[in-house]
Design an enzyme around this catalytic site. Structure first.
Site, PDB file in Angstrom:
ATOM      1  N   ALA A   3       0.843  -1.192   0.000  1.00 22.14           N
ATOM      2  CA  ALA A   3       0.000   0.000   0.000  1.00 22.14           C
ATOM      3  C   ALA A   3       0.880   1.245   0.000  1.00 22.14           C
ATOM      4  O   ALA A   3       1.836   1.336   0.772  1.00 22.14           O
ATOM      5  CB  ALA A   3      -0.918  -0.003   1.222  1.00 22.14           C
ATOM      6  N   HIS A   4       0.539   2.208  -0.856  1.00 19.69           N
ATOM      7  CA  HIS A   4       1.318   3.443  -0.917  1.00 19.69           C
ATOM      8  C   HIS A   4       0.546   4.472  -1.727  1.00 19.69           C
ATOM      9  O   HIS A   4      -0.463   4.174  -2.359  1.00 19.69           O
ATOM     10  CB  HIS A   4       2.690   3.190  -1.550  1.00 19.69           C
ATOM     11  N   ALA A   5       1.045   5.691  -1.690  1.00 20.51           N
ATOM     12  CA  ALA A   5       0.520   6.772  -2.514  1.00 20.51           C
ATOM     13  C   ALA A   5       1.713   7.625  -2.937  1.00 20.51           C
ATOM     14  O   ALA A   5       2.860   7.329  -2.591  1.00 20.51           O
ATOM     15  CB  ALA A   5      -0.504   7.593  -1.748  1.00 20.51           C
TER      16      ALA A   5
END
Length: 286
Positions: free
Chosen positions: A67-69
């Site tokens: 998960a990342h942005a």
């Protein structure tokens, strides 16, 4: 470059967490980043929005989601959090669901965590290590497993990579015959260096995993001097496509890219050297 253990404090590890769905799993991982003073709550919202907008491309291997942005003011420092779920959840990925391990990455920029991503990719490519991570009884045990990779610059080909892929029923992917064949068909020292793009929604997480896996295969082929691999995001990839011989990415990102004028190859497991080998052979017809 930051090491894997430097980016993952023990307080950012939670094991056997119960989550009702993928959103709750990401919120848990995001909350650990907030508690570690690595992000604000806004970054967790950005990670959730990333999946909503780009699909479950961040499920980069069976049972594993990164998960990342994008780097943003919501990231206070580069860090990781680690959530092992008591029961796996569905992200909607066609081949890698359900997910039991969610690692959240908060990156201040696209460079500081490169070594850590390479180390994590090496670990997850090894079935024995992956099993140990799934079974680690506590956070410190898990961190010791992670730290064990940092003294090893490369990893051996795993059992699956060594024996379960053949070329028209002949030599296995790890065999010398296939590597010799690939070397004979290489772009060649007298020609311009080829470029391959690995692409994710943000260019800082999953694309780095795939880049590292491809580089391992190219190194084994003896092609590292002929082919460079660049990790990038969907926006930049469209502008850089003309420079590349191919783009390798997830199924979801391939749909987003559409026709960019060069072949776009789908990779399901970003940690699998077997699959990377197959896709590269298809790209170069070797």
């Amino acid at each position: 470059m930051a090491a894997l253990s430097d980016l993952l404090p023990a307080a950012a590890v939670r094991l056997d967490v119960r989550a009702a769905d993928w959103q709750e799993a990401i919120r848990t991982a995001g909350g650990l980043l907030v508690d570690a003073d690595a992000t604000t709550d806004a970054y967790t919202v950005e990670m959730l929005r990333n999946v909503e907008e780009n699909g479950p491309y961040l499920v980069i291997a069976p049972g594993f989601a990164l998960a990342h942005a994008r780097p943003s003011p919501a990231v206070l420092r580069t860090a990781l959090s680690w959530v092992r779920l008591a029961e796996p959840v569905e992200f909607g990925h066609e081949s890698n669901d359900p997910v039991r391990l969610v690692v959240a990455l908060a990156a201040r920029d696209s460079a500081a965590h490169t070594d850590a991503m390479a180390a994590l990719a090496r670990l997850l490519a090894d079935p024995a290590t992956t099993r140990a991570l799934r079974e680690a009884p506590g956070p410190e045990d898990l961190r010791r497993i992670l730290a064990g990779d940092e003294s090893e610059p490369t990893a051996p080909v795993d059992a699956a990579d060594a024996g379960d892929v053949t070329d028209a029923g002949n030599t296995a992917v790890a065999g010398e015959g296939r590597e010799a064949e690939a070397d004979e068909r290489s772009p060649g020292a007298g020609r311009a260096v080829h470029k391959i793009l690995t692409v994710c929604g943000n260019g800082v997480g999953t694309s780095l995993f795939l880049k590292h896996t491809l580089e391992q295969v190219l190194d084994r082929w003896g092609w590292a001097r002929h082919v460079t691999v660049e990790a990038t995001d969907t926006i930049s990839a469209k502008g850089k496509a003309a420079e590349a011989v191919a783009i390798l990415t997830s199924r979801e990102i391939a749909r987003t890219l559409g026709d960019v004028g060069v072949p776009v190859r789908v990779v399901e497991d970003f940690t699998s050297r077997t699959e990377a080998d197959r896709v590269l052979r298809d790209t170069y017809d070797v």
